[in-house]
Design a protein around this motif. Structure first.
Motif, mmCIF file in Angstrom:
data_model
loop_
_atom_site.group_PDB
_atom_site.id
_atom_site.type_symbol
_atom_site.label_atom_id
_atom_site.label_comp_id
_atom_site.label_asym_id
_atom_site.label_seq_id
_atom_site.Cartn_x
_atom_site.Cartn_y
_atom_site.Cartn_z
ATOM 1 N N VAL A 257 -5.193 1.801 11.790
ATOM 2 C CA VAL A 257 -5.917 1.463 10.559
ATOM 3 C C VAL A 257 -5.483 0.117 9.992
ATOM 4 C CG1 VAL A 257 -6.382 3.854 9.924
ATOM 5 C CG2 VAL A 257 -4.285 2.765 9.118
ATOM 6 N N PRO A 262 -10.959 1.762 9.189
ATOM 7 C CA PRO A 262 -10.548 3.167 9.235
ATOM 8 C C PRO A 262 -11.647 4.119 9.698
ATOM 9 C CG PRO A 262 -9.667 2.133 7.273
ATOM 10 C CD PRO A 262 -10.575 1.125 7.915
ATOM 11 N N PRO A 307 -6.630 7.664 8.348
ATOM 12 C CA PRO A 307 -7.812 6.873 7.998
ATOM 13 C C PRO A 307 -8.571 7.432 6.803
ATOM 14 C CG PRO A 307 -8.130 8.015 10.089
ATOM 15 C CD PRO A 307 -6.691 8.128 9.740
ATOM 16 N N ARG A 311 -9.395 5.273 3.442
ATOM 17 C CA ARG A 311 -10.767 5.100 2.947
ATOM 18 C C ARG A 311 -10.880 5.523 1.486
ATOM 19 N NH1 ARG A 311 -14.230 8.339 7.259
ATOM 20 N NH2 ARG A 311 -16.047 7.198 6.427
#
Length: 388
Positions: A257, A262, A307, A311
């Motif tokens: 990432v 991501p 990820p 996010r």
């Protein structure tokens, strides 16, 4: 700094071990409490569901306390709940004890992450959070197989061991953690991010992924009977392989990432997980193939959380602790739903435990499709805002 963070990580390690280990002990618990395996599996389901629902509520009720006091109260409830579980002789008593334990566990995760964020300097906050929440990941790699091995002769011993770890964490916090006071946060403020469509969409992806995984994982002991022949030692080895896979996936995800978007990091693991789960009956026919399968599946699941966290934080960096808490609740909600789905599949449709990989694969495929839709919408929104 490490001296202050270590007991927090030990506390989350105890929570993770407590949540994971019941699945490995399910056959013994079912026999001892004189219930079916699907019924025993609901101990996992109810624990995860209560944890998911109670975490924001208990976090709100204790937000006015300094973090050390909140953690000591949470660990006290957690230790008492595990002791009651170990002493329980009937299904009903053990179920109530699991509910009490889950309430304490939810408070621990929330308080530990907020404490880590508060005591770490801004430039090291991310690493502090990763270290403390890494206790949950380490639990899957070490706590789960060790707990299963310890409980191979008597499952009650494992619960006493988990209570002991919680007690050591409490002593470490009482001695080494200073008083940390944070502004009180109302339940409405904690849940406010849920009004954002993107936040809800990402949390739904997390829930679907863990729903799929725990449809099979909750009943992993009976599912792997062909490969283990009922041997607790062989089951421990397989669970260790799975846990190492989870840990490796978590490490790999952290590096990926930093280099890639991501959302893209999540796509391939979900595809591989769907295939691995669909092939469960074939892949678990022998011990050697089961070990390979366990590592692959573990890696794919280990990649998911990082990820998703990135996010969510990208949507609102200032609300990172709240968003991470909501993601944790989404994980446990998925675990609860997965345990329920797996139990219903066995009770209502006579699905054999080893065949639970197929419905798990279907739900994983749905999670992948929904993830792709969410990612495309997010990219379209960014392009539109830039006028592209």
């Amino acid at each position: 700094m490490l001296k202050r963070l270590l007991p927090l990580a030990l506390a989350t390690f105890a929570v993770g071990t407590d949540n994971y280990v019941i699945a490995g002990l399910l056959p013994a618990i079912a026999t001892d409490l004189q219930v079916s395996t699907p019924a025993a599996g609901q101990l996992v389901t109810v624990f995860a569901l209560v944890l998911a629902l109670s975490a924001p509520i208990m976090g709100t009720l204790t937000s006015g306390l300094d973090r050390r006091s909140a953690l000591l109260i949470a660990l006290g409830i957690f230790v008492a709940g595990n002791a009651a579980t170990a002493l329980g002789t009937t299904y009903e008593v053990v179920m109530i004890a699991r509910i009490v334990t889950a309430i304490g566990a939810g408070m621990i995760n929330s308080a530990a992450s907020s404490t880590a964020a508060a005591i770490a300097p801004p430039e090291r906050r991310g690493r502090a959070l990763a270290f403390v929440l890494g206790g949950l990941t380490l639990a899957s790699a070490l706590g789960l197989p060790l707990g299963t091995l310890i409980g191979s002769t008597d499952w009650h011993v494992t619960l006493w061991a988990v209570a002991g770890v919680g007690l050591v964490a409490a002593l470490g916090i009482a001695v080494g953690l200073p008083r940390v006071s944070l502004p009180a946060v109302s339940l409405g403020e904690r849940l406010r991010p849920l009004k954002q469509g993107q936040v809800l969409a990402l949390l739904a992806v997390t829930t679907l992924v863990f729903l799929a995984a725990y449809t099979l994982y909750t009943y992993i002991g009976p599912a792997l009977q062909p490969a283990t022949g009922g041997s607790a030692s062989l089951l421990t080895v397989i669970l260790l392989a799975w846990g190492i896979g989870v840990l490796a996936g978590n490490v790999v995800a952290g590096r990926l990432v930093d280099r890639r978007e991501p959302a893209r990091v999540l796509t391939v693991p979900l595809l591989v997980a769907a295939l691995a789960l669909a092939l469960t009956p074939v892949a678990t026919a022998t011990l050697a193939s089961t070990l390979i399968w366990a590592v692959i599946w573990g890696v794919t699941l280990g990649i998911v959380v990082v990820p998703q966290q990135h996010r969510l934080i990208a949507l609102s960096p200032a609300a990172a602790p709240v968003l991470l808490g909501l993601n944790s609740s989404a994980i446990y909600a998925g675990m609860a739903l997965g345990g329920g789905l797996g139990g219903l599949a066995q009770e209502w449709f006579a699905v054999a435990p080893a065949a639970l990989g197929l419905p798990a694969a279907v739900v994983t495929a749905l999670a992948l499709l929904y993830h792709l839709v969410v990612a495309r919408r997010a990219r379209s929104a960014v392009s539109w805002s830039r006028g592209e």
